[in-house]
Design an enzyme around this catalytic site. Structure first.
Site, PDB file in Angstrom:
ATOM      1  N   HIS A 220       0.868  -1.155   0.036  1.00 50.78           N
ATOM      2  CA  HIS A 220       0.052   0.116   0.085  1.00 50.78           C
ATOM      3  C   HIS A 220       1.077   1.173   0.237  1.00 50.78           C
ATOM      4  O   HIS A 220       2.147   1.207   0.288  1.00 50.78           O
ATOM      5  CB  HIS A 220      -0.997   0.068   1.320  1.00 50.78           C
ATOM      6  N   ASP A 222       1.017   5.330   1.624  1.00 52.73           N
ATOM      7  CA  ASP A 222       0.413   6.005   2.837  1.00 52.73           C
ATOM      8  C   ASP A 222      -0.465   7.304   2.281  1.00 52.73           C
ATOM      9  O   ASP A 222       0.128   8.015   1.442  1.00 52.73           O
ATOM     10  CB  ASP A 222       1.520   6.323   3.880  1.00 52.73           C
ATOM     11  N   HIS A 282       4.823   0.005   0.036  1.00 55.11           N
ATOM     12  CA  HIS A 282       5.513  -0.943   0.870  1.00 55.11           C
ATOM     13  C   HIS A 282       4.717  -1.814   1.526  1.00 55.11           C
ATOM     14  O   HIS A 282       3.362  -1.620   1.510  1.00 55.11           O
ATOM     15  CB  HIS A 282       6.158   0.394   1.931  1.00 55.11           C
ATOM     16  N   ARG A 292       7.728  -8.730  15.560  1.00 55.12           N
ATOM     17  CA  ARG A 292       8.248  -7.380  15.176  1.00 55.12           C
ATOM     18  C   ARG A 292       7.106  -6.391  15.462  1.00 55.12           C
ATOM     19  O   ARG A 292       6.065  -6.436  15.427  1.00 55.12           O
ATOM     20  CB  ARG A 292       8.505  -7.409  13.543  1.00 55.12           C
TER      21      ARG A 292
END
Length: 376
Positions: A220, A222, A282, A292
């Site tokens: 996607h 941002d 990303h 993570r």
């Protein structure tokens, strides 16, 4: 941030504990994870103390749509506390976290990624969104013990606000502009626009028994001007880089660097720069043995300010590539159109209208083939 309106996905969280699973269930098994080749290109690392920082940032925005920064001044011990408090939140039992679940159509609180509604498979992740003060949502999790969490979030926000302004000014400087040409970039008593409320997204990507079959967060861009990301010490962030005639675009992993922060260019900067800056696609992949975490700070303009291509950047034969749009209006488009939101406000040149329609249909079909039918 886009709102989460798919209530059945919230209910699914009540019955799902990542840490109890020894295999990836069908609900989270993605048919295609490695859809592009992988590259070992080095994501630019820029020291903000460097006299040439503006030029380097502009170059990175145009070539990568992303870069890592050092010399930003944010204390390392604050980053350590931020990570510890984020892990503390996500280590709570699911039932406890659901006390702060996002309401249907809401923005803040605990839940899954907003873009989940576009996919038939679920992500191997969970999130917590904070807009403005963290206190109201934190008290739902820790009625009597939220001070340390709120303190870490508020202190981090106090560093992000001036850092965001600093980065915006460097990006503008790389385009040959000054702060006076966009008055909201540096809030002051003389500024007529109110600054946007800070938006922070906490993410957790639990250890996964079969990371080749799961997706932490799908590709996607941002919606913000840019995003400042703290990604801890565990790999997982990947950028889609390069689309050369002789070489396909490829996923490049952004290696965690101690004390560094990642900056991702968002769609609004793509619009503001008339396409010179690239909003970067990303995603987040998952790890077999380690959980993570990441903390994203979304930097955007005041809610009522219309973002449009800066006139100084428009060539005599070019014209603006995008129509003006406010951040809330663009978020609504993103919620409806996902990664086609930017294309939806592009101003076609003469003879492009039919081509634009055909391209949109082709991309929609490609998403369907890759990810399955959308859930909206």
């Amino acid at each position: 941030m886009p709102s989460l309106s798919d209530q059945p996905l919230i209910h699914h969280l009540q019955q799902f504990e990542f840490k109890t699973l020894t295999e990836v269930p069908d609900s989270h098994a993605w048919p295609v994870v490695n859809d592009h080749p992988h590259g070992d290109d080095a994501v630019p690392v820029i020291d903000l103390a460097c006299p040439d920082a503006a030029r380097l940032i502009g170059q990175a925005c145009e070539e990568w749509g992303a870069f890592q920064i050092t010399g930003h001044g944010v204390p390392v011990d604050l980053l350590d506390r931020l990570e510890a408090q984020t892990r503390r939140l996500f280590s709570l039992p699911t039932g406890q976290k659901l006390k702060a679940a996002r309401s249907p159509g809401g923005v803040t609180g605990y839940g899954i990624a907003n873009i989940s509604a576009f996919f038939s498979k679920l992500f191997w992740s969970e999130g917590f969104t904070i807009v403005g003060s963290p206190h109201d949502e934190a008290r739902k999790l820790w009625p009597d013990d939220s001070a340390e969490f709120c303190g870490a979030i508020e202190e981090y926000t106090s560093w992000m606000k001036p850092l965001g302004c600093r980065l915006m000014l460097l990006m503008l400087a790389s385009l040959g502009l000054s702060e006076g040409e966009i008055d909201w970039t540096v809030p002051s008593s003389e500024t007529t626009h109110e600054a946007a409320a800070p938006v922070i997204q906490l993410n957790s990507y639990p250890a996964c028994p079969d990371p080749d079959r799961a997706m932490g967060l799908a590709e996607h861009t941002d919606s913000s001007l840019f995003t400042v990301l703290y990604q801890g010490s565990v790999r997982g962030l990947q950028l889609l880089h390069g689309n050369h005639p002789t070489r396909r675009a490829r996923w490049v992993t952004v290696p965690p660097l101690p004390g560094a922060l990642v900056v991702n260019v968002g769609d609004l900067s793509h619009i503001l720069s008339n396409g010179r800056f690239q909003s970067v696609t990303h995603r987040a992949i998952v790890n077999r043995t380690q959980t993570r975490i990441s903390v994203a700070y979304f930097y955007g303009p005041p809610a009522h300010f219309k973002i449009s291509p800066i006139e100084k950047l428009i060539g005599p034969q070019q014209g603006p590539a995008y129509r003006a749009v406010t951040w809330p209006e663009y978020l609504t488009l993103k919620r409806r159109l996902y990664n086609q939101a930017l294309a939806s406000i592009r101003l076609p040149t003469e003879g492009e209208e039919e081509s634009r329609t055909n391209t949109s249909e082709t991309i929609t079909a490609a998403y369907t083939r890759r990810h399955g039918e959308a859930k909206v």
